[in-house]
Structure formats: structure tokens, C-alpha cells
Scaffold this active site. Structure first.
Site, PDB file in Angstrom:
ATOM      1  N   CYS A  92       5.561   3.093 -15.108  1.00  0.00           N
ATOM      2  CA  CYS A  92       3.960   2.561 -14.747  1.00  0.00           C
ATOM      3  C   CYS A  92       3.007   2.480 -15.689  1.00  0.00           C
ATOM      4  O   CYS A  92       2.009   2.199 -15.497  1.00  0.00           O
ATOM      5  CB  CYS A  92       3.542   3.660 -13.519  1.00  0.00           C
ATOM      6  SG  CYS A  92       4.619   3.592 -12.126  1.00  0.00           S
ATOM      7  N   HIS A 107      -5.778   5.995 -13.365  1.00  0.00           N
ATOM      8  CA  HIS A 107      -4.519   5.655 -12.870  1.00  0.00           C
ATOM      9  C   HIS A 107      -4.419   5.812 -11.280  1.00  0.00           C
ATOM     10  O   HIS A 107      -3.793   4.735 -10.581  1.00  0.00           O
ATOM     11  CB  HIS A 107      -3.355   6.532 -13.495  1.00  0.00           C
ATOM     12  CG  HIS A 107      -1.789   6.375 -13.147  1.00  0.00           C
ATOM     13  ND1 HIS A 107      -1.411   5.069 -13.400  1.00  0.00           N
ATOM     14  CD2 HIS A 107      -0.966   6.864 -12.291  1.00  0.00           C
ATOM     15  CE1 HIS A 107      -0.100   4.991 -12.833  1.00  0.00           C
ATOM     16  NE2 HIS A 107       0.190   6.045 -12.181  1.00  0.00           N
ATOM     17  N   HIS A 121      -0.271   0.046  -5.742  1.00  0.00           N
ATOM     18  CA  HIS A 121       0.290   0.240  -7.270  1.00  0.00           C
ATOM     19  C   HIS A 121       1.307  -0.798  -7.598  1.00  0.00           C
ATOM     20  O   HIS A 121       2.527  -0.989  -7.048  1.00  0.00           O
ATOM     21  CB  HIS A 121       1.053   1.679  -7.081  1.00  0.00           C
ATOM     22  CG  HIS A 121       1.560   2.324  -8.586  1.00  0.00           C
ATOM     23  ND1 HIS A 121       1.360   1.757  -9.711  1.00  0.00           N
ATOM     24  CD2 HIS A 121       1.638   3.573  -8.710  1.00  0.00           C
ATOM     25  CE1 HIS A 121       1.534   2.408 -10.378  1.00  0.00           C
ATOM     26  NE2 HIS A 121       2.060   3.585  -9.949  1.00  0.00           N
TER      27      HIS A 121
END
Length: 410
Positions: free
Chosen positions: A162, A301, A338
């Protein structure tokens, strides 16, 4: 002598908009990109929701032979075409060898891998497509963009889960800062909303099983229970200040810092001491040579998982001390889901335009306060505010931590 690096263009394909204009409008209005999964029949899955890209037709972006390109590559090409258009850059014989491409992805062509695997078991080895490998490998996003735009400089990919999109932008920043390239198209892309992708994350208990689109991706909320899978791409045009000024480019903002660290703790869980995220932020700020007090906004995040949100909040507290309560922090994953390897690139782009257009995006659908997450998460809606420095955090499986620091161009 180190060179200053600026952002002169951007392109995006996302769950809340397939152009910069629509995307920014969605951010300001707090548009929710999450809905019921439509890309496959998920009746056998616990996971009911995802943040899919809507109304995407590769032919509208002039993408040739789309059946030979995985969805993640199609997103990247489309975003790069918008990025070069709004940058005003013309690639020619004079600059093509000094123009690079760095595009990351966390997983790559998972849908293609799944479909070819099914062919093999159902119809045999002879039915495997000759395009299987070129469609699925991660570097093909960068390769296709280079071919499409005619760049002849550095062409590579970053793969750090990620953090892939953020790392790609960070590497591009260093390539220009240190004089190896004058311009780089940098970002990330992902398209893993398929049976195999959802099943994999579902088996880890990483995903939210909520069927309420407004209570599924809820970063920092006490009732958060997992992330919502997203997809898309974001590409930034990074350029040396000298090059940008010489051609009279419209400068969106400046890139001033990039920090990386490793948790060295666990393949999927962040370290409880919060040192990894603290250090990546610290290194980015130190590279910029600014005081901690100067950071106005952090795009966290903020995945909406119980552990991640607490640890990232603690990392911010450890680094900034009492100043942490004066910094606006938000997670735009509340809107986009996400986006895995594209997340860091999309969130970097958000920081760039937040600086350029004087706003701070919200963490939407937040309701229940968590005593361990007590920062200013911008939960009342987007704010109209002139900010000077914006920090973007990306934390990936494997313990990868990356932070990018952007500055309003003056």
C-alpha cells in the site's frame, strides 16, 4: 546542487471521479464512492461493499486494444493522459530522454491471473492467452505509459504494497532533485476487486463486512471494523522548477520531502511502538528543513482497521507532541476506500490540490469517538483553509512506511 521539484499536472481515475475536476468536487463535497459490489457475483462472500470506479470506458480515453490490457493498466494510461494534458507538457526529441515514468502497484493484474487460472482448469493449457503475462505483471503500467507518451528516460515500477504509489512519487522526486531526470510521470494504480482479491483479504479478516455504505469505511471511528477495497489510479507530473519555469508551466505545488522506514515487525500488522510511521514522517520533514510546527495537514493512511488507526494516531502524537492537536488530520479512504497500491498516489494528489485550492478534505461518516484516536480528524466536512505544508502517509504490508511532504508553491 540539489534542484527544486514541483508538480505541474495530475490525472486520476477513482471511485469518486474520473477527472481532476470531478475528483476535487467530490472531495470538497464529501462524496462517498462506496457501494454494493457490481464487478462480480459476491453472494457467497461476507464482503458486500467496495469502492469501484464508475462509468469507466477505456475507449473514451483512446486506449487501443483494451482487451490486451488489464484494468489496472487501463486506469494508469487514462490517468496519465489527463496528467499530460493538464500539465501542458509536450514530449519531443529535445526532452524525451530526460522524461521518465515511475508507476507502482501493490498487486497488478489479479483479475487477469484469476481468469487465466480458470481457463487452465476448465479448458486446458492451450487456452491460456498469449497476453496473460504482459497483462498481469506490475511493470506494464509504466511500460504502456512510456510507449503511449513517447518517453525514453527512466521507466520503472515500485512495489511496496500500500506504499507503492507513494514510493513511486518519492523515487521520481529524487530522480529530479538529484539531476537524473527533468520530468517524471509518477503514481500508482490498482484493480483488485475480483473474487480472488476479495477472498484473500476477507480470509485475513482485513475487510469490513458492513452492508451500510455510510458505516463501512469509517477511519478513526470507534466502530471501525476493517477496510473497504477500492480501485483506480493517480498520476502526477513532477518536474524540475527550472524546467517548469522555462516552459511557463502552471505549478500546482512543490515536493519538498520524502521519508521511508521499515517496521521490521510483522508482515501485515504495524509495529505497536509506532516508530515506523513516526520515522517516515520525521525524515520527510527533515529533508524539507522545516520545523514540525509548520505542518498544517496530514492525509493519514487511515485504513479504518482497529490497529492501524490507533498506531498511526500514536505515531503523530509521538512526533509532534502537543502540537499534534493543532494539525488537521483526515483519511480520504472514508470516500475512496482503500485503493491499495494506488492509495499513496491518490492521497498525494489530494495533498497537492488541497494546497493549491486552499481546502482540507474531511473524514466522512465519522460518528463515534475512540479515546485512543483523539486528533482533529476533520469530521464536520471539508474546510476552506489556506495551508502551506501537507504531509501524506502510506503504510504497507511488510512494514513499509512512506511519507511525502508537499508545500504550497510561492
Amino acid at each position: 546542487m540539489k534542484r527544486r521539484v514541483v508538480v505541474t499536472g495530475g490525472g486520476v481515475i477513482s471511485p469518486i471521479g474520473n477527472s481532476i475536476e470531478d475528483f476535487i468536487d467530490g472531495l470538497i463535497k464529501g462524496r462517498n464512492g462506496i457501494d454494493k459490489i457490481s464487478l462480480f457475483n459476491n453472494s457467497q462472500f461476507k464482503t458486500k461493499l467496495a469502492a469501484e470506479v464508475k462509468n469507466f470506458d477505456p475507449k473514451e480515453y483512446g486506449i487501443e486494444s483494451p482487451k490486451k490490457k488489464d484494468r489496472f493498466v487501463q486506469f494508469a494510461i487514462a490517468a496519465s493522459k489527463e496528467a499530460i494534458k493538464n500539465s501542458g507538457l509536450v514530449i519531443d526529441e529535445k526532452n524525451k530522454y530526460r522524461t521518465g515514468v515511475v508507476i507502482g502497484s501493490g498487486i497488478g493484474g489479479l483479475t487477469t491471473i484469476q481468469s487465466e487460472h480458470e481457463k487452465y482448469f476448465n479448458k486446458g493449457v492451450k487456452k491460456i492467452s498469449s497476453h496473460f503475462i504482459p497483462k498481469s505483471i506490475i511493470n506494464m503500467a509504466a511500460g504502456h505509459i512510456s510507449i503511449e507518451l513517447g518517453t525514453r528516460g527512466v521507466c520503472t515500477s515500485s512495489v511496496s504494497a500500500c506504499a507503492s504509489g507513494a514510493d513511486s512519487i518519492g523515487y521520481a522526486y529524487r530522480l529530479i532533485k538529484d539531476g537524473y531526470q527533468d520530468t517524471v510521470f509518477a503514481g500508482g494504480c490498482e484493480a483488485s476487486i475480483c473474487e480472488l482479491g476479495i477472498a484473500g483479504f476477507e480470509s485475513m479478516s482485513a475487510l469490513s463486512f458492513s452492508d451500510d455504505i455510510n458505516r463501512a469505511s469509517i477511519p478513526f471511528d470507534k466502530e471501525r471494523n476493517g477496510f473497504v477495497m477500492g480501485e483506480g489510479a493517480a498520476i502526477l507530473v513532477l518536474e524540475s522548477l527550472e524546467s517548469a519555469k522555462k516552459r511557463g508551466a502552471n505549478i500546482i505545488c512543490e515536493v519538498v520531502g520524502f521519508g521511508q522506514s521499515s517496521d521490521a515487525y510483522h508482515i501485515t500488522a504495524p509495529s505497536p511502538d509506532a516508530e515506523g510511521a513516526r520515522l517516515s514522517m520525521k525524515y520527510a520533514i527533515e529533508e524539507a528543513g522545516i520545523d514540525l510546527m509548520e505542518v498544517d495537514y496530514i492525509n493519514a493512511h487511515g485504513t479504518s482497521t482497529v490497529i492501524n488507526d490507533c498506531i498511526e494516531s500514536n505515531a503523530i502524537k509521538k512526533l509532534f507532541g502537543k502540537q499534534c492537536y493543532n494539525i488537521a488530520v483526515s483519511s480520504t479512504k472514508s470516500m475512496t476506500g482503500h485503493m491499495l497500491g494506488a492509495a499513496g498516489a491518490v492521497e498525494a494528489l489530494i495533498c497537492c490540490y488541497a494546497l493549491n485550492k486552499d481546502f482540507i478534505p474531511a473524514t466522512i461518516n465519522y460518528k463515534e469517538k475512540d479515546s485512543e484516536c483523539d486528533l482533529d480528524y476533520v469530521v464536520e466536512g471539508s474546510r476552506k483553509k489556506n495551508i502551506k505544508y501537507a504531509l501524506s502517509n502510506s503504510l504497507g504490508f511488510g512494514g513499509h512506511n512512506s511519507s511525502l511532504l508537499f508545500k504550497k508553491y510561492e
